[in-house]
Design a protein around this motif. Structure first.
Motif, PDB file in Angstrom:
ATOM      1  N   VAL A 352       0.842  -1.199   0.000  1.00  0.00           N
ATOM      2  CA  VAL A 352       0.000   0.000   0.000  1.00  0.00           C
ATOM      3  C   VAL A 352       0.875   1.246   0.000  1.00  0.00           C
ATOM      4  CG1 VAL A 352      -1.744   1.295   1.273  1.00  0.00           C
ATOM      5  CG2 VAL A 352      -1.894  -1.191   1.165  1.00  0.00           C
ATOM      6  N   LYS A 353       1.911   1.237   0.811  1.00  0.00           N
ATOM      7  CA  LYS A 353       2.823   2.374   0.862  1.00  0.00           C
ATOM      8  C   LYS A 353       3.522   2.563  -0.478  1.00  0.00           C
ATOM      9  CE  LYS A 353       4.820   5.552   3.468  1.00  0.00           C
ATOM     10  NZ  LYS A 353       4.050   6.624   4.143  1.00  0.00           N
ATOM     11  N   SER A 354       3.865   1.456  -1.135  1.00  0.00           N
ATOM     12  CA  SER A 354       4.525   1.534  -2.442  1.00  0.00           C
ATOM     13  C   SER A 354       3.599   2.122  -3.495  1.00  0.00           C
ATOM     14  CB  SER A 354       4.986   0.137  -2.872  1.00  0.00           C
ATOM     15  OG  SER A 354       5.949  -0.380  -1.978  1.00  0.00           O
ATOM     16  N   MET A 355       2.304   1.790  -3.415  1.00  0.00           N
ATOM     17  CA  MET A 355       1.343   2.388  -4.348  1.00  0.00           C
ATOM     18  C   MET A 355       1.278   3.897  -4.152  1.00  0.00           C
ATOM     19  SD  MET A 355      -1.919  -0.174  -4.782  1.00  0.00           S
ATOM     20  CE  MET A 355      -2.163  -0.572  -3.058  1.00  0.00           C
ATOM     21  N   GLU A 356       1.275   4.317  -2.897  1.00  0.00           N
ATOM     22  CA  GLU A 356       1.205   5.747  -2.611  1.00  0.00           C
ATOM     23  C   GLU A 356       2.419   6.475  -3.180  1.00  0.00           C
ATOM     24  OE1 GLU A 356       0.901   5.988   1.590  1.00  0.00           O
ATOM     25  OE2 GLU A 356      -1.144   5.179   1.683  1.00  0.00           O
ATOM     26  N   LYS A 357       3.579   5.832  -3.142  1.00  0.00           N
ATOM     27  CA  LYS A 357       4.809   6.465  -3.624  1.00  0.00           C
ATOM     28  C   LYS A 357       5.074   6.186  -5.097  1.00  0.00           C
ATOM     29  CE  LYS A 357       7.135   6.855   0.816  1.00  0.00           C
ATOM     30  NZ  LYS A 357       7.219   8.318   0.684  1.00  0.00           N
ATOM     31  N   LYS A 358       4.155   5.437  -5.739  1.00  0.00           N
ATOM     32  CA  LYS A 358       4.229   5.169  -7.179  1.00  0.00           C
ATOM     33  C   LYS A 358       5.534   4.478  -7.584  1.00  0.00           C
ATOM     34  CE  LYS A 358       1.477   9.347  -8.151  1.00  0.00           C
ATOM     35  NZ  LYS A 358       0.186   8.712  -8.238  1.00  0.00           N
ATOM     36  N   ILE A 359       5.954   3.502  -6.789  1.00  0.00           N
ATOM     37  CA  ILE A 359       7.193   2.781  -7.107  1.00  0.00           C
ATOM     38  C   ILE A 359       6.941   1.310  -7.410  1.00  0.00           C
ATOM     39  CG2 ILE A 359       8.692   4.341  -5.818  1.00  0.00           C
ATOM     40  CD1 ILE A 359       8.678   2.350  -3.517  1.00  0.00           C
ATOM     41  N   LEU A 360       5.680   0.918  -7.622  1.00  0.00           N
ATOM     42  CA  LEU A 360       5.379  -0.466  -7.966  1.00  0.00           C
ATOM     43  C   LEU A 360       6.120  -0.930  -9.224  1.00  0.00           C
ATOM     44  CD1 LEU A 360       1.536  -0.691  -7.268  1.00  0.00           C
ATOM     45  CD2 LEU A 360       3.383  -1.638  -5.878  1.00  0.00           C
ATOM     46  N   PRO A 361       6.194  -0.102 -10.302  1.00  0.00           N
ATOM     47  CA  PRO A 361       6.900  -0.570 -11.508  1.00  0.00           C
ATOM     48  C   PRO A 361       8.358  -0.932 -11.242  1.00  0.00           C
ATOM     49  CG  PRO A 361       5.544   1.347 -12.020  1.00  0.00           C
ATOM     50  CD  PRO A 361       5.558   1.213 -10.525  1.00  0.00           C
ATOM     51  N   PRO A 387      22.649  -1.699 -11.362  1.00  0.00           N
ATOM     52  CA  PRO A 387      22.369  -0.419 -10.657  1.00  0.00           C
ATOM     53  C   PRO A 387      21.142   0.295 -11.212  1.00  0.00           C
ATOM     54  CG  PRO A 387      24.704  -0.613 -11.192  1.00  0.00           C
ATOM     55  CD  PRO A 387      24.005  -1.722 -11.927  1.00  0.00           C
ATOM     56  N   GLU A 388      20.850   0.091 -12.514  1.00  0.00           N
ATOM     57  CA  GLU A 388      19.715   0.784 -13.135  1.00  0.00           C
ATOM     58  C   GLU A 388      18.388   0.390 -12.511  1.00  0.00           C
ATOM     59  OE1 GLU A 388      22.085  -0.781 -14.829  1.00  0.00           O
ATOM     60  OE2 GLU A 388      23.171   0.977 -15.603  1.00  0.00           O
ATOM     61  N   LEU A 389      18.314  -0.808 -11.915  1.00  0.00           N
ATOM     62  CA  LEU A 389      17.042  -1.282 -11.362  1.00  0.00           C
ATOM     63  C   LEU A 389      16.569  -0.411 -10.197  1.00  0.00           C
ATOM     64  CD1 LEU A 389      17.517  -5.166 -11.435  1.00  0.00           C
ATOM     65  CD2 LEU A 389      15.857  -3.828 -12.740  1.00  0.00           C
ATOM     66  N   LEU A 390      17.514   0.147  -9.458  1.00  0.00           N
ATOM     67  CA  LEU A 390      17.145   0.906  -8.256  1.00  0.00           C
ATOM     68  C   LEU A 390      17.566   2.370  -8.319  1.00  0.00           C
ATOM     69  CD1 LEU A 390      18.188  -1.733  -5.544  1.00  0.00           C
ATOM     70  CD2 LEU A 390      15.917  -1.357  -6.517  1.00  0.00           C
ATOM     71  N   GLU A 397      12.332   5.402  -0.519  1.00  0.00           N
ATOM     72  CA  GLU A 397      11.759   4.426  -1.433  1.00  0.00           C
ATOM     73  C   GLU A 397      12.640   3.183  -1.547  1.00  0.00           C
ATOM     74  OE1 GLU A 397      12.099   7.589  -2.094  1.00  0.00           O
ATOM     75  OE2 GLU A 397      10.061   8.371  -2.364  1.00  0.00           O
ATOM     76  N   LEU A 398      13.956   3.389  -1.505  1.00  0.00           N
ATOM     77  CA  LEU A 398      14.884   2.272  -1.588  1.00  0.00           C
ATOM     78  C   LEU A 398      14.778   1.378  -0.360  1.00  0.00           C
ATOM     79  CD1 LEU A 398      17.180   0.791  -3.007  1.00  0.00           C
ATOM     80  CD2 LEU A 398      18.792   2.404  -1.974  1.00  0.00           C
ATOM     81  N   THR A 399      14.694   1.998   0.808  1.00  0.00           N
ATOM     82  CA  THR A 399      14.560   1.227   2.038  1.00  0.00           C
ATOM     83  C   THR A 399      13.238   0.457   2.063  1.00  0.00           C
ATOM     84  OG1 THR A 399      15.889   2.846   3.232  1.00  0.00           O
ATOM     85  CG2 THR A 399      14.540   1.371   4.558  1.00  0.00           C
ATOM     86  N   LEU A 400      12.185   1.104   1.607  1.00  0.00           N
ATOM     87  CA  LEU A 400      10.879   0.444   1.546  1.00  0.00           C
ATOM     88  C   LEU A 400      10.931  -0.775   0.620  1.00  0.00           C
ATOM     89  CD1 LEU A 400       7.528   2.363   1.272  1.00  0.00           C
ATOM     90  CD2 LEU A 400       7.867   0.240   0.057  1.00  0.00           C
ATOM     91  N   THR A 401      11.593  -0.617  -0.524  1.00  0.00           N
ATOM     92  CA  THR A 401      11.707  -1.716  -1.486  1.00  0.00           C
ATOM     93  C   THR A 401      12.543  -2.852  -0.925  1.00  0.00           C
ATOM     94  OG1 THR A 401      11.491  -0.187  -3.346  1.00  0.00           O
ATOM     95  CG2 THR A 401      12.498  -2.327  -3.814  1.00  0.00           C
ATOM     96  N   GLY A 406      12.806  -8.136   1.016  1.00  0.00           N
ATOM     97  CA  GLY A 406      13.481  -8.844   2.092  1.00  0.00           C
ATOM     98  C   GLY A 406      12.552  -9.732   2.877  1.00  0.00           C
ATOM     99  N   LEU A 407      11.310  -9.320   3.040  1.00  0.00           N
ATOM    100  CA  LEU A 407      10.328 -10.136   3.751  1.00  0.00           C
ATOM    101  C   LEU A 407       9.937 -11.377   2.968  1.00  0.00           C
ATOM    102  CD1 LEU A 407       8.115  -7.301   5.263  1.00  0.00           C
ATOM    103  CD2 LEU A 407       9.537  -8.916   6.516  1.00  0.00           C
ATOM    104  N   SER A 408      10.266 -11.419   1.684  1.00  0.00           N
ATOM    105  CA  SER A 408      10.097 -12.641   0.898  1.00  0.00           C
ATOM    106  C   SER A 408      11.376 -13.453   0.835  1.00  0.00           C
ATOM    107  CB  SER A 408       9.639 -12.307  -0.534  1.00  0.00           C
ATOM    108  OG  SER A 408       8.262 -12.028  -0.566  1.00  0.00           O
ATOM    109  N   GLY A 409      12.428 -12.981   1.506  1.00  0.00           N
ATOM    110  CA  GLY A 409      13.668 -13.735   1.586  1.00  0.00           C
ATOM    111  C   GLY A 409      14.735 -13.309   0.605  1.00  0.00           C
TER     112      GLY A 409
END
Length: 446
Positions: A352-361, A387-390, A397-401, A406-409
């Motif tokens: 949800v936070k990622s949607m708000e920050k528009k970083i899903l893509p 490096p281009e991915l992030l 936004e980087l920490t959120l990602t 990370g929670l998926s391992g």
């Protein structure tokens, strides 16, 4: 993810990596998955993140004509695990800014889990098959026949030998320290402890085989199944046509490469994409309100499944009454609900936070790139990260990602940058990939 789920999934990885042994998700259900229990596979089930089963409160013996009872399931071996549950922690964010996913859950060193496998003896099953026919008029069988359901019989279980209390001590799972995580309810206590007591004979994992009904009262449990096989013969069911599901025996074909997952996800997103603009917007609103509330998501899943069983039309609470869901769109939504419920509540809130920050893509490209490169990789290893991915992400936004993956391992390290691939994380990353694909579609809807 509960401690019980962590226990059963870690155990399944140890005993049967990438096999057809299914971890039990809920401690309260352990008595309903003993040998001979009848279970249903969830609609739109997929082995990319694990086939899921639901209990029926009936056993095979309940739906057979009266007769002798089979011998008790045989003991196929005992196993003892000391500290094996240290294998996984969902993730933690260290002060001040970096995400670090560790390979230990900080479990008590005193926890030892002793389990045994029990299976239905082939001779006992053969004798039962010869002596007892199906009770064709049994109300449960009639209902399942009318709905066109496939039934599965639990044939083998992994259960505890003795009562055991498993303890976890240390930082809480999903213990995020950064201030912007606090509103999400992800800031936990540093000193955290948790314990769960498993009774003797508690089922932790199980294997199933499909029940086949031939004619009115003949039955069989074949060793091998495929997606075309149905418990009840075609033409005998009266309800809506059921969805095709992936059988465990086909897992190696299905998992041939990443393209199989990508094509599956694309098919389902196309069905959701057929909803009107209003429908897609309302679905996004409904999911935004439910993400982070796992029980409510599961309740929605049950509601949709029940509606499909009865052929009813359904409207989501946030969906206008004049935007009903078709059978196909309900099936697609069920598919993605299955993926989202695999994720932890913390991950759902981060989405949800990622949607708000528009970083899903960006997050979707990161997960897709990782899966594409490592889908068939069976060994843990460290790989460079493009490096281009992030590069487009700011610090927050980087920490959120990093926390989300990370929670998926998937451990992402800024140094390099690089990431650590662990093949055990594949199912959770597949589920995250599907969830990101859906939410990006809905968020980008005009």
């Amino acid at each position: 993810m509960t401690m019980f789920e962590n226990v059963t999934r870690a155990l399944t990885r140890q005993l049967n990596p990438r096999g057809d042994l299914t971890a039990l998700d809920s401690l309260i259900d352990f008595k309903r998955f003993h040998p001979f229990c009848l279970v249903l596979r969830k609609r739109k089930s997929t082995l990319f993140w694990g086939a899921r089963y639901v209990h029926t409160d009936y056993t095979l013996l309940d739906v057979l004509e009266p007769g002798h009872s089979p011998s008790d399931p045989t003991d196929s071996g005992s196993f003892s695990f000391k500290n094996m549950l240290d294998a996984r922690v969902e993730g933690e964010v260290d002060v001040p800014r970096t995400v670090k996913v560790k390979g230990t859950a900080g479990l008590s060193r005193n926890s030892t889990l002793e389990v045994q496998t029990l299976s239905v003896a082939p001779k006992a099953l053969e004798s039962l098959h010869k002596e007892r026919k199906l009770a064709a008029d049994h109300p449960f069988l009639k209902e399942m026949r009318e709905r066109g359901e496939n039934l599965y019989v639990v044939m083998e279980v992994v259960e505890t030998v003795q009562e055991v209390t498993l303890e976890r001590a240390g930082k809480a799972e999903g213990c995020f320290s950064l201030p912007f995580f606090a509103p999400l309810g992800l800031q936990g206590s540093v000193n955290h402890s948790e314990a769960v007591t498993l009774p003797k004979g508690c089922v932790l994992a199980f294997r199933v085989r499909q029940l086949m009904v031939n004619g009115r009262d003949e039955w069989d449990i074949p060793h091998l199944c495929n997606s075309d096989m149905q418990t009840f013969q075609p033409g005998e069911k009266l309800g809506e046509e059921k969805f095709t599901v992936i059988q465990a025996s086909e897992v190696r074909e299905v998992h041939e490469d990443f393209m199989a997952l990508k094509e599956e996800v694309q098919r389902e997103t196309q069905e959701v994409g057929k909803l009107s603009r209003v429908g897609q917007g309302s679905l996004l609103s409904a999911l935004s309100n439910l993400l982070g509330k796992k029980k409510e998501l599961q309740d929605l899943e049950l509601e949709l499944e029940g509606a499909l069983d009865k052929g009813h039309k359904v409207t989501l609470e946030a969906l206008p009454k004049d935007v009903p869901l078709s059978k196909e769109s309900m099936g697609a939504i069920l598919y993605f609900l299955g993926a989202l419920t695999v994720l932890s509540e913390a991950q759902q809130k981060l989405l949800v936070k990622s949607m708000e920050k528009k970083i899903l893509p960006v997050q979707l490209r990161l997960v897709e790139s990782t899966l594409e490169q490592n889908f068939l990789q069976e060994k843990e290893a460290v790989y460079p990260l493009s490096p281009e991915l992030l590069s487009s992400l700011g610090e927050e936004e980087l920490t959120l990602t990093e926390a989300l993956v990370g929670l998926s391992g998937l451990e992402v390290q800024r140094c390099g940058p690089q990431y650590t691939w662990d093949p055990d994380t594949l199912p959770r990353l597949c589920a995250l990939y599907a969830g990101l694909s859906l939410l990006q579609l809905l968020a980008c809807s005009p």
